[in-house]
Design a protein around this motif. Structure first.
Motif, PDB file in Angstrom:
ATOM      1  N   PRO A  15     -26.743 -20.345   2.985  1.00  0.00           N
ATOM      2  CA  PRO A  15     -26.444 -20.867   1.662  1.00  0.00           C
ATOM      3  C   PRO A  15     -26.174 -19.838   0.649  1.00  0.00           C
ATOM      4  CG  PRO A  15     -28.698 -21.088   2.219  1.00  0.00           C
ATOM      5  CD  PRO A  15     -28.017 -20.845   3.376  1.00  0.00           C
ATOM      6  N   LEU A  16     -25.452 -20.344  -0.270  1.00  0.00           N
ATOM      7  CA  LEU A  16     -25.013 -19.319  -1.377  1.00  0.00           C
ATOM      8  C   LEU A  16     -26.218 -19.157  -2.271  1.00  0.00           C
ATOM      9  CD1 LEU A  16     -22.949 -17.494  -2.969  1.00  0.00           C
ATOM     10  CD2 LEU A  16     -22.284 -19.707  -4.128  1.00  0.00           C
ATOM     11  N   THR A  17     -26.530 -17.960  -2.576  1.00  0.00           N
ATOM     12  CA  THR A  17     -27.330 -17.703  -3.820  1.00  0.00           C
ATOM     13  C   THR A  17     -26.941 -16.706  -4.703  1.00  0.00           C
ATOM     14  OG1 THR A  17     -28.548 -15.735  -2.320  1.00  0.00           O
ATOM     15  CG2 THR A  17     -29.408 -18.214  -2.208  1.00  0.00           C
ATOM     16  N   SER A  18     -27.444 -16.896  -5.924  1.00  0.00           N
ATOM     17  CA  SER A  18     -27.150 -15.927  -7.038  1.00  0.00           C
ATOM     18  C   SER A  18     -28.341 -15.386  -7.633  1.00  0.00           C
ATOM     19  CB  SER A  18     -26.240 -16.543  -8.255  1.00  0.00           C
ATOM     20  OG  SER A  18     -25.920 -15.917  -8.995  1.00  0.00           O
ATOM     21  N   ASP A  22     -31.336 -11.995 -12.880  1.00  0.00           N
ATOM     22  CA  ASP A  22     -32.588 -11.506 -12.065  1.00  0.00           C
ATOM     23  C   ASP A  22     -32.743  -9.925 -12.731  1.00  0.00           C
ATOM     24  OD1 ASP A  22     -32.914 -14.004 -11.434  1.00  0.00           O
ATOM     25  OD2 ASP A  22     -32.761 -13.453  -9.180  1.00  0.00           O
ATOM     26  N   VAL A  23     -33.969  -9.619 -12.554  1.00  0.00           N
ATOM     27  CA  VAL A  23     -34.316  -8.181 -12.807  1.00  0.00           C
ATOM     28  C   VAL A  23     -33.961  -7.265 -11.456  1.00  0.00           C
ATOM     29  CG1 VAL A  23     -36.196  -6.170 -13.007  1.00  0.00           C
ATOM     30  CG2 VAL A  23     -36.179  -8.170 -14.366  1.00  0.00           C
ATOM     31  N   GLY A 217     -36.516  -2.157 -15.035  1.00  0.00           N
ATOM     32  CA  GLY A 217     -36.397  -3.706 -15.605  1.00  0.00           C
ATOM     33  C   GLY A 217     -35.089  -4.214 -16.122  1.00  0.00           C
ATOM     34  N   SER A 218     -33.925  -3.462 -15.738  1.00  0.00           N
ATOM     35  CA  SER A 218     -32.635  -3.939 -16.032  1.00  0.00           C
ATOM     36  C   SER A 218     -32.190  -5.100 -15.259  1.00  0.00           C
ATOM     37  CB  SER A 218     -31.687  -2.781 -16.023  1.00  0.00           C
ATOM     38  OG  SER A 218     -30.428  -3.276 -16.289  1.00  0.00           O
TER      39      SER A 218
END
Length: 607
Positions: A15-18, A22-23, A217-218
């Protein structure tokens, strides 16, 4: 592997996840930096995942591939702008004054040749061997540079430059041609000279400004591509990288776990008869009980539970926190898609559905093997689709705490990754156990610049650009037209491939296999510290011991005589992991008790 409904497909897409917003994990940030700092790395990524968008995707552990590919595409656009500026400046210079432009290009060509020769000698024979080249270069500058300067001055004055400059066609008082090319020569020289300096240094400054945003942390993600085809490809990558299927194109079926030719790669196998019964004393004599059936799926499940226990059951300070256990299905990427017999004898029905691991509608590989498919693959060891149990350990430390839970020292991040693959097969009333382990060294040190740049001021950034760019940036300017031609060729090839209209599924055979792993491409050639080598040895021994003890427990519970297995396993466990390499290439060494084999890929000889 729990019971599942029979309607669930054997193979499917994850399944598609994005992960947008998110860090970014540390390896992800470092590989995003690699896209700007290593043009070869970025070019391999765009070719593998954008130009040839039907290939399989190697599972990602500990990083997200999508931001890396996006940054590779952005880096390609930035390089194309830089090289276009250089090419246009050179063409305009040649139109204005041919000789003055050649003089400037010759000076930069000397710098480029010097850097290439100096770098080649430094890589092969060490820095000391490159010292004579530096001396010869400086002497050459003292001799040649005045000549170039005089030639350039002549072009400005309209002297020797008249062969290449423009003429008014008139005669001066002495009957000589009247030159009006001096101004154009000066403009041409300054135009090319300025472009050769400003474009490379400006590009490097923009790169560092981009890398500054990729600090710890970016959550920085490069802009999404404009084209629908590339966006669709990135969505597929985002899902497929979390899958458990690898179609491999070349030699290594364990792509993404490290170079199988490295001196850290290790493999062993043990074979055991299952018909021999464990003898137990019963009364005054001994009686051999009939051994039970050994189900490879149940054996795998038992080993799986024992491995997971290393992460979940001990006290917090004893757990292997970075341990993951999952299934890993591998198959050759060159898929036969024509109608063919189901059985090797040629009798019976024909298989008309292309290839089981390929989605015929989307013309891309599936990325997920369901539980029913995994069970069937394990129980059919002669098939060309294999299933391994994969154990991955990210060798990251723990925080040190005292008895009251107070922190003494924080955890230190180490991005070394160890991958072990276990294959268990029952065939001919024999058990065959195969174990393969490999390690990916940490990501290259130069890509970790993203940890330093956020603390830089603009002035510090500018000074670093000048210091690190130096002659290399000047020497790279001469290659601008060639790099632009190659980049445009890649874009044209990509567009033609997208518009060709012929899907890979229309071929009788097609290679869908993955050829590269982004994590491997960004790795160091070796460990930076000996402690990292020792950690790899430690986790290899822990996993090997746990697997062998789990197999022995299961076999003993089924009344199988494990004497031969113990003999073979004893040698395997006592064989050292740390190897020094040698002159044998890809040799197989058979040692130990009956049936045990250890294979180690040793370092190839230097030619």
């Amino acid at each position: 592997m729990d019971a599942v409904a029979t309607s669930e497909p054997y193979f499917s897409h994850m399944p598609l996840t994005s992960s947008d917003g998110d860090v970014l994990q540390h390896p992800t940030r470092y590989m995003c930096a690699a896209a700007y700092l290593d043009e070869t790395f970025a070019r391999k990524l765009t070719k593998e995942f954008v130009e040839e968008d039907h290939r399989g995707v190697v599972p990602s552990f500990g990083f997200d591939l999508v931001p890396v590919v996006r940054h590779a595409l952005r880096a390609r656009r930035m390089r194309l702008v830089r090289d276009t500026v250089l090419t246009v400046a050179i063409l305009l210079g040649l139109l204005l004054n041919f000789q003055a432009t050649l003089v400037v290009l010759a000076a930069f060509l000397m710098v480029g040749l010097f850097l290439a020769l100096n770098g080649a000698l430094a890589r092969t024979d060490g820095p000391m061997a490159a010292r004579p080249v530096r001396i010869a270069f400086m002497v050459g500058l003292v001799v040649v540079f005045p000549f170039l300067l005089l030639s350039f001055t002549g072009a400005l004055a309209g002297g020797s430059g008249d062969y290449y400059g423009d003429y008014s066609g008139g005669l001066d008082g002495d009957g000589l041609p009247e030159a009006d090319g001096g101004g154009k020569a000066a403009l041409a020289g300054l135009l090319v000279l300025g472009a050769m300096i400003v474009a490379p240094f400006g590009y490097r400054y923009m790169v560092y400004q981009t890398l500054r945003k990729l600090g710890p942390g970016s959550a920085e993600v490069a802009p999404e591509p404009v084209g629908d085809r590339v966006r669709t490809t990135l969505r597929r990558i985002a899902a497929a990288q979390r899958g458990n299927i690898t179609l491999y194109s070349r030699e290594n079926p364990f792509l993404g776990s490290g170079d199988i030719g490295s001196r850290w790669a290790r493999a062993w196998s043990i074979a055991l008869e299952l018909d021999r019964t464990a003898a137990e004393p019963l009364g005054d004599g001994r009686e051999d009980r009939t051994p039970g059936d050994v189900d490879p799926v149940e054996l795998h499940r038992h080993v799986h539970e024992r491995l997971i226990a290393m992460r979940d059951e001990p006290p917090a300070n004893e757990r292997i926190g970075g341990l993951m256990v999952d299934w890993h299905v591998v198959a050759q990427g060159e898929c036969v898609q024509a109608d063919r017999p189901v059985e090797p004898t040629g009798e019976g029905p024909l298989y008309r559905d292309g290839h089981p691991l390929i989605d015929r509608q989307a013309a891309v590989p599936y990325s997920h093997a369901g539980p029913r498919a995994i069970e069937a693959i394990i129980r059919h060891p002669q098939a060309d689709i294999r299933c391994y149990q994969r154990v991955t350990v990210a060798t990251q430390g723990q925080a040190i705490r005292d008895g009251d839970g107070r922190i003494i020292a924080p955890a230190r991040y180490e991005d070394t990754m160890l991958s072990a693959f276990l294959y268990l097969a029952v065939e001919g009333r024999m058990l065959y156990a195969q174990f393969v382990v490999n390690v990916i060294p940490p990501i290259r040190e130069e890509f970790r610049i993203v940890d330093d740049l956020p603390a830089y001021t603009d002035g510090m950034m500018f000074l670093r650009v000048l210091r690190e760019g130096g002659l290399r940036a000047l020497g790279e300017g001469i290659l601008g037209p060639f790099r632009m031609s190659r980049a445009l060729g890649g874009l044209v090839s990509e567009a033609l491939r997208a518009q060709s209209g012929r899907a890979p599924t229309s071929f009788v055979r097609y290679d869908y296999g993955a050829r590269i792993s982004a994590r491997e491409e960004a790795a160091e050639r070796g460990f930076r510290t000996f402690m990292q080598t020792l950690d790899a040895d430690k986790y290899t021994n822990l996993i090997e011991r746990r697997i062998n003890e789990a197999v022995l427990d299961y076999l003993q519970s089924h009344d199988v005589d494990v004497t031969a297995y113990r003999e073979q396993a004893a040698f395997v466990l006592n064989n050292p992991f740390i190897m020094s390499g040698g002159s044998i290439s890809g040799s197989q060494i058979a040692v130990g008790g009956a049936g045990s084999r250890i294979m180690q890929q040793q370092s190839r000889p230097q030619s």
